[in-house]
Design a protein around this motif. Structure first.
Motif, short mmCIF file in Angstrom:
data_model
loop_
_atom_site.label_atom_id
_atom_site.label_comp_id
_atom_site.label_asym_id
_atom_site.label_seq_id
_atom_site.Cartn_x
_atom_site.Cartn_y
_atom_site.Cartn_z
N ILE A 41 0.84 -1.21 0.00
CA ILE A 41 0.00 0.00 0.00
C ILE A 41 0.87 1.25 0.00
O ILE A 41 0.60 2.21 -0.74
N LEU A 42 1.92 1.26 0.81
CA LEU A 42 2.81 2.42 0.85
C LEU A 42 3.53 2.62 -0.48
O LEU A 42 3.72 3.75 -0.93
N ASN A 43 3.95 1.52 -1.10
CA ASN A 43 4.60 1.64 -2.40
C ASN A 43 3.63 2.11 -3.48
O ASN A 43 4.04 2.75 -4.44
N LEU A 44 2.37 1.81 -3.30
CA LEU A 44 1.36 2.23 -4.28
C LEU A 44 0.95 3.68 -4.10
O LEU A 44 0.78 4.40 -5.08
N LEU A 45 0.82 4.13 -2.85
CA LEU A 45 0.27 5.47 -2.59
C LEU A 45 1.31 6.52 -2.23
O LEU A 45 1.28 7.64 -2.75
N VAL A 46 2.23 6.18 -1.34
CA VAL A 46 3.15 7.18 -0.80
C VAL A 46 4.40 7.34 -1.66
O VAL A 46 4.87 8.46 -1.86
N LYS A 47 4.92 6.24 -2.16
CA LYS A 47 6.18 6.31 -2.90
C LYS A 47 6.12 7.23 -4.13
O LYS A 47 7.04 8.01 -4.34
N ILE A 49 4.38 9.89 -4.57
CA ILE A 49 4.36 11.27 -4.07
C ILE A 49 5.76 11.69 -3.64
O ILE A 49 6.22 12.79 -3.95
N LEU A 50 6.44 10.81 -2.91
CA LEU A 50 7.81 11.11 -2.48
C LEU A 50 8.75 11.25 -3.67
O LEU A 50 9.64 12.11 -3.67
N VAL A 51 8.57 10.42 -4.67
CA VAL A 51 9.43 10.50 -5.86
C VAL A 51 9.22 11.83 -6.58
O VAL A 51 10.18 12.46 -7.02
N ILE A 52 7.97 12.27 -6.68
CA ILE A 52 7.70 13.55 -7.35
C ILE A 52 8.29 14.71 -6.57
O ILE A 52 8.90 15.62 -7.14
N PHE A 53 8.12 14.69 -5.25
CA PHE A 53 8.65 15.79 -4.43
C PHE A 53 10.18 15.84 -4.41
O PHE A 53 10.76 16.91 -4.27
N THR A 54 10.81 14.70 -4.54
CA THR A 54 12.27 14.65 -4.47
C THR A 54 12.91 14.45 -5.84
O THR A 54 14.07 14.03 -5.92
N LEU A 55 12.18 14.75 -6.89
CA LEU A 55 12.70 14.54 -8.24
C LEU A 55 14.00 15.27 -8.53
O LEU A 55 14.93 14.68 -9.10
N THR A 61 21.37 12.97 -7.99
CA THR A 61 22.13 11.81 -7.50
C THR A 61 22.05 10.62 -8.45
O THR A 61 22.44 9.51 -8.07
N LEU A 62 21.53 10.85 -9.64
CA LEU A 62 21.41 9.82 -10.66
C LEU A 62 20.60 8.62 -10.19
O LEU A 62 20.89 7.46 -10.51
N GLY A 63 19.56 8.89 -9.43
CA GLY A 63 18.64 7.85 -9.00
C GLY A 63 18.97 7.19 -7.68
O GLY A 63 18.19 6.38 -7.17
N LEU A 64 20.12 7.50 -7.09
CA LEU A 64 20.50 6.85 -5.83
C LEU A 64 19.63 7.30 -4.66
O LEU A 64 19.53 6.59 -3.66
N PHE A 65 18.97 8.45 -4.79
CA PHE A 65 18.11 8.91 -3.71
C PHE A 65 16.87 8.02 -3.58
O PHE A 65 16.21 8.03 -2.54
N LEU A 66 16.56 7.24 -4.61
CA LEU A 66 15.45 6.30 -4.51
C LEU A 66 15.69 5.25 -3.42
O LEU A 66 14.74 4.73 -2.83
N ILE A 72 12.77 5.10 3.73
CA ILE A 72 11.69 5.86 4.39
C ILE A 72 10.40 5.06 4.38
O ILE A 72 9.66 5.05 5.37
N ILE A 73 10.13 4.36 3.29
CA ILE A 73 8.94 3.51 3.21
C ILE A 73 9.02 2.39 4.26
O ILE A 73 8.02 2.08 4.93
N ILE A 74 10.19 1.81 4.46
CA ILE A 74 10.37 0.77 5.48
C ILE A 74 10.14 1.36 6.87
O ILE A 74 9.47 0.75 7.72
N LEU A 75 10.66 2.56 7.12
CA LEU A 75 10.45 3.20 8.43
C LEU A 75 8.98 3.57 8.64
O LEU A 75 8.49 3.50 9.78
N LEU A 76 8.28 3.94 7.58
CA LEU A 76 6.84 4.19 7.71
C LEU A 76 6.08 2.91 8.04
O LEU A 76 5.16 2.92 8.85
N ALA A 77 6.47 1.81 7.42
CA ALA A 77 5.84 0.53 7.74
C ALA A 77 6.12 0.15 9.20
O ALA A 77 5.25 -0.40 9.88
#
Length: 113
Positions: A41-47, A49-55, A61-66, A72-77
């Motif tokens: 659910i977090l990967n479907l809904l929150v991730k 949004i986080l990717v867009i905000f941190t684009l 960082t050439l994608g390493l920030f993902l 962060i998703i693991i800590l939210l879980a």
């Protein structure tokens, strides 16, 4: 049916990683299934949004920030599921890396949709 198998395989990966990583704790198999559902659910809904905000940072960082976003998703879980615990950010980062590796290996057993 494929979604249920993916959830169960993710739960198996969570249990295996909790046995080997010292900072990750899972109380039982039902908790691991709940963690797998919450992660889906977090990967479907929150991730997204986080990717867009941190684009900009992700591009810089050439994608390493993902990897940070996955941690962060693991800590939210961890915050949402009682019975699942991650001791810190770097353990969450390692857990997310290993979970992605296990998921790719286990999902390859399922084949195509």
């Amino acid at each position: 049916m494929n979604f249920i198998l993916r959830i169960l395989l993710t739960a198996v990966a969570v249990v295996i990683l909790a046995k080997f990583l010292p900072g990750v704790e899972v109380e039982g198999y039902l908790t691991a299934v709940i963690v797998a559902i919450v992660l889906a659910i977090l990967n479907l809904l929150v991730k997204p949004i986080l990717v867009i905000f941190t684009l900009p940072v992700t591009i810089l960082t050439l994608g390493l920030f993902l990897l940070v976003i996955n941690a962060i998703i693991i800590l939210l879980a961890d915050a949402f599921v009682s019975g699942f615990g991650v001791s810190g950010f770097f353990i969450a980062l390692l857990f997310s890396l290993l979970l992605s590796l296990f998921q790719s290996l286990l999902f390859s057993l399922l084949g195509k949709d």
